[in-house]
Motif scaffolding. Structure first.
Motif, short mmCIF file in Angstrom:
data_model
loop_
_atom_site.label_atom_id
_atom_site.label_comp_id
_atom_site.label_asym_id
_atom_site.label_seq_id
_atom_site.Cartn_x
_atom_site.Cartn_y
_atom_site.Cartn_z
N PRO A 71 0.72 -1.23 -0.06
CA PRO A 71 -0.08 0.15 -0.08
C PRO A 71 0.74 1.22 0.11
O PRO A 71 0.47 2.07 -0.35
CB PRO A 71 -1.09 -0.11 1.35
N GLU A 72 2.15 1.31 0.38
CA GLU A 72 2.65 2.23 0.38
C GLU A 72 3.19 2.87 -1.15
O GLU A 72 3.29 3.86 -1.13
CB GLU A 72 4.38 2.17 0.98
N THR A 73 2.87 2.04 -1.96
CA THR A 73 3.15 2.38 -3.47
C THR A 73 2.03 3.38 -4.03
O THR A 73 2.08 3.71 -5.01
CB THR A 73 3.49 1.28 -4.44
N ILE A 74 1.05 3.41 -3.28
CA ILE A 74 -0.23 4.13 -3.59
C ILE A 74 -0.01 5.73 -3.50
O ILE A 74 -0.24 6.48 -4.55
CB ILE A 74 -1.39 4.00 -2.73
N GLU A 75 0.70 5.83 -2.39
CA GLU A 75 1.09 7.39 -2.75
C GLU A 75 2.47 7.77 -3.03
O GLU A 75 2.85 9.07 -3.35
CB GLU A 75 1.16 7.95 -0.98
N ASN A 76 3.36 6.80 -3.23
CA ASN A 76 4.69 7.15 -3.84
C ASN A 76 4.76 6.24 -5.14
O ASN A 76 4.22 5.16 -5.61
CB ASN A 76 6.09 6.57 -2.90
N SER A 77 5.48 6.64 -6.29
CA SER A 77 5.80 6.28 -7.50
C SER A 77 6.17 4.75 -7.26
O SER A 77 7.03 4.49 -6.41
CB SER A 77 6.58 6.94 -8.22
N ILE A 78 6.03 3.74 -7.95
CA ILE A 78 6.05 2.43 -8.05
C ILE A 78 7.76 2.29 -8.28
O ILE A 78 8.28 1.78 -7.85
CB ILE A 78 5.26 1.52 -9.11
N LEU A 79 7.96 3.22 -9.21
CA LEU A 79 9.50 3.28 -9.47
C LEU A 79 10.52 3.63 -8.37
O LEU A 79 11.79 3.59 -8.38
CB LEU A 79 9.74 4.20 -10.69
N THR A 80 10.04 4.62 -7.26
CA THR A 80 10.77 5.00 -6.35
C THR A 80 10.20 4.90 -5.05
O THR A 80 10.16 5.59 -3.93
CB THR A 80 11.12 6.58 -6.55
N SER A 81 9.56 3.71 -4.83
CA SER A 81 8.61 3.32 -3.55
C SER A 81 9.44 3.22 -2.55
O SER A 81 8.94 3.40 -1.14
CB SER A 81 7.72 2.16 -3.90
N GLY A 82 10.66 2.48 -2.65
CA GLY A 82 11.39 2.27 -1.38
C GLY A 82 11.24 1.04 -0.72
O GLY A 82 11.73 0.45 0.15
N VAL A 83 10.38 0.22 -1.52
CA VAL A 83 9.87 -1.25 -1.14
C VAL A 83 11.34 -1.85 -1.08
O VAL A 83 12.13 -1.77 -2.09
CB VAL A 83 8.95 -1.92 -2.25
N VAL A 84 11.63 -2.84 -0.25
CA VAL A 84 12.74 -3.82 0.14
C VAL A 84 12.80 -4.54 -1.09
O VAL A 84 11.92 -5.13 -1.60
CB VAL A 84 12.49 -4.57 1.32
#
Length: 213
Positions: free
Chosen positions: A100-113
């Motif tokens: 869900p953190e990708t909803i507010e942040n771009s998928i390209l720069t989401s910071g997902v591990v």
């Protein structure tokens, strides 16, 4: 240097609505048709060197261009798409549900591990531009790459290391061309155009004639 940044043709991953990243998806039937039209358009445009991402959707697009111009393709892993780790192969809705953190942040720069970091992308952009300027200062160069990486590279050219702090407004369509020039004795680039897709107009005309529009 004149630099032409070109996105690959439609892939089967695009067709299925998947976020691809470094996953390998071949060109779709439409993607191969787009690549042919692109190659015909570029036939009379000077290109001294053709580079391509080593992912098949880009390399096959580049090979179609190169065949039309009787040239070769230099595959370069530095111009691959953004590495998206656990997001790769999923649809946007699946990504939004699981991360869900990708909803507010771009998928390209989401910071997902497991995804490529902003620092890694910045270093990659810097390296690509430095190598091009060192090796091809007076050349006409085409790079066949991916929508995400092309949009980030354009932002890097405009804003440097602050690229990720600003809205990234570019729409980069399949087989679109973006033309950047570094005039002689100048360090700052000029952007002639972004996301040019006029060579695909014939597809719209064909669809209209077939009653699909």
């Amino acid at each position: 240097m004149n630099l032409y940044l070109i996105r690959h043709g439609e892939s089967t991953g695009n067709l299925a609505g998947k976020i691809q990243g470094w996953e390998n998806f071949p060109l779709s039937d439409l993607g191969r048709r787009q690549a042919d039209l692109l190659a015909n358009y570029l036939k009379e445009i000077q290109l001294d060197y053709i580079y391509s991402s080593d992912l098949v959707r880009a390399s096959d697009t580049a090979k179609t261009i190169a065949k039309k111009k009787s040239q070769s393709v230099n595959e370069w892993d530095k111009v691959r798409e953004v590495h998206l780790g656990p997001l790769q192969g999923l649809s946007r809705s699946e990504i939004y549900e699981r991360f869900p953190e990708t909803i507010e942040n771009s998928i390209l720069t989401s910071g997902v591990v497991g995804t490529e970091t902003i620092e890694e992308l910045t270093a990659r952009c810097q390296y690509v531009i430095e190598q091009l300027q060192r090796a091809h200062k007076n050349d006409h160069v085409a790079i066949v790459s991916h929508g995400g990486f092309i949009s980030i590279l354009l932002m890097y050219l405009l804003t440097g290391e602050q690229w990720h702090m600003l809205h990234r407004p570019f729409q980069i369509g399949n087989t679109s061309i973006s033309h950047i020039e570094w005039p002689k004795n100048r360090t700052k680039p000029l952007i002639h155009y972004i996301n040019r897709t006029g060579h695909l107009d014939v597809l719209t005309e064909e669809s209209a004639n077939m009653g699909l529009l």
